[in-house]
Design an enzyme around this catalytic site. Structure first.
Site, PDB file in Angstrom:
ATOM      1  N   ASP A   1       6.296  -7.399  -7.354  1.00 25.95           N
ATOM      2  CA  ASP A   1       7.737  -7.161  -7.213  1.00 25.95           C
ATOM      3  C   ASP A   1       8.215  -6.058  -8.154  1.00 25.95           C
ATOM      4  OD1 ASP A   1      10.284  -7.671  -6.095  1.00 25.95           O
ATOM      5  OD2 ASP A   1      10.829  -8.925  -7.806  1.00 25.95           O
ATOM      6  N   HIS A   2       8.948  -5.105  -7.596  1.00 22.35           N
ATOM      7  CA  HIS A   2       9.479  -3.955  -8.333  1.00 22.35           C
ATOM      8  C   HIS A   2       8.377  -3.109  -8.951  1.00 22.35           C
ATOM      9  CE1 HIS A   2      13.206  -6.063  -7.649  1.00 22.35           C
ATOM     10  NE2 HIS A   2      13.857  -4.992  -8.016  1.00 22.35           N
TER      11      HIS A   2
ATOM     12  N   HIS B   1       9.817  -0.584   0.183  1.00 23.17           N
ATOM     13  CA  HIS B   1      10.004  -1.515   1.299  1.00 23.17           C
ATOM     14  C   HIS B   1      10.442  -2.863   0.736  1.00 23.17           C
ATOM     15  CE1 HIS B   1       8.236   0.862   4.551  1.00 23.17           C
ATOM     16  NE2 HIS B   1       7.300   1.251   3.688  1.00 23.17           N
TER      17      HIS B   1
ATOM     18  N   CYS C   1       5.868   7.484   5.336  1.00 19.94           N
ATOM     19  CA  CYS C   1       5.120   6.725   4.330  1.00 19.94           C
ATOM     20  C   CYS C   1       4.165   7.614   3.528  1.00 19.94           C
ATOM     21  CB  CYS C   1       4.366   5.563   4.977  1.00 19.94           C
ATOM     22  SG  CYS C   1       5.436   4.138   5.312  1.00 19.94           S
TER      23      CYS C   1
ATOM     24  N   GLU D   1       6.531  -5.613   6.695  1.00 19.36           N
ATOM     25  CA  GLU D   1       6.870  -4.395   5.948  1.00 19.36           C
ATOM     26  C   GLU D   1       8.281  -3.939   6.316  1.00 19.36           C
ATOM     27  OE1 GLU D   1       3.996  -1.049   4.690  1.00 19.36           O
ATOM     28  OE2 GLU D   1       4.969  -0.309   6.510  1.00 19.36           O
TER      29      GLU D   1
ATOM     30  N   HIS E   1       5.441   2.412  -2.346  1.00 21.63           N
ATOM     31  CA  HIS E   1       4.080   2.835  -2.041  1.00 21.63           C
ATOM     32  C   HIS E   1       4.072   4.236  -1.443  1.00 21.63           C
ATOM     33  CE1 HIS E   1       3.600   1.507   2.479  1.00 21.63           C
ATOM     34  NE2 HIS E   1       4.663   2.236   2.300  1.00 21.63           N
TER      35      HIS E   1
ATOM     36  N   HIS F   1       8.197   5.634  -1.782  1.00 17.98           N
ATOM     37  CA  HIS F   1       9.411   5.073  -1.180  1.00 17.98           C
ATOM     38  C   HIS F   1       9.214   3.559  -1.170  1.00 17.98           C
ATOM     39  CE1 HIS F   1       6.459   5.227   1.989  1.00 17.98           C
ATOM     40  NE2 HIS F   1       7.058   4.152   2.467  1.00 17.98           N
TER      41      HIS F   1
END
Ligand code: NI
Length: 136
Positions: free
Chosen positions: A80-81, A42, A34, A125, A15, A40
């Site tokens: 996811d991913h 998490h 962020c 997070e 994100h 980047h």
């Protein structure tokens, strides 16, 4: 008598936190790393909690097989991913903070869970930063 059942899940996602009304400098001040324009990742840890009366026929508050499958299809398969800003429609115009992600998760799960059961989302997070949303 009400009991809470909890299911843990996990997804990795990228994100960027950014307010397009602000300067890059202000974004960097408020969002720190962020705000990185190149995104980047998490490792998000999700806890879905369902609270309600125990069904006398099954002894369950909710069948955990059903809850597991619901999280897989509604959340893991969607997030996811993924790059949340780019690939998840809810975040096209919504900053993908842990707060907003938890609200989106709650909204996606709520219609699929018996209305007599209370739903609560806890989203980590990082191992030390986590948020909770209960629909209030
Ligand atoms: Ni971040």
């Amino acid at each position: 008598m009400k009991v809470t059942v909890n299911r843990k899940a996990h997804f990795n996602a990228a994100h960027r936190l950014y307010n397009s009304d602000w300067t890059d400098a202000r974004n960097a001040t408020v969002f720190g790393k962020c705000a990185n324009p190149n995104y980047h990742g998490h490792n998000y840890e999700l806890i879905v909690s369902v609270k309600g009366e125990i069904n006398p026929e099954t002894g369950f508050v909710m069948d955990m097989k059903i809850l597991k499958a619901l999280i897989e299809t509604e959340i893991e398969a969607e997030f996811d991913h993924k790059n949340l800003n780019v690939e998840v429609s809810e975040f096209k115009t919504l900053n993908p903070t842990a707060e907003n992600i938890s609200v989106v998760i709650w909204n996606k799960l709520r219609p699929n869970i018996d209305k007599n059961l209370e739903l609560s989302i806890t989203l980590y997070e990082t191992p030390r930063n986590f948020v909770t949303y209960t629909g209030d």
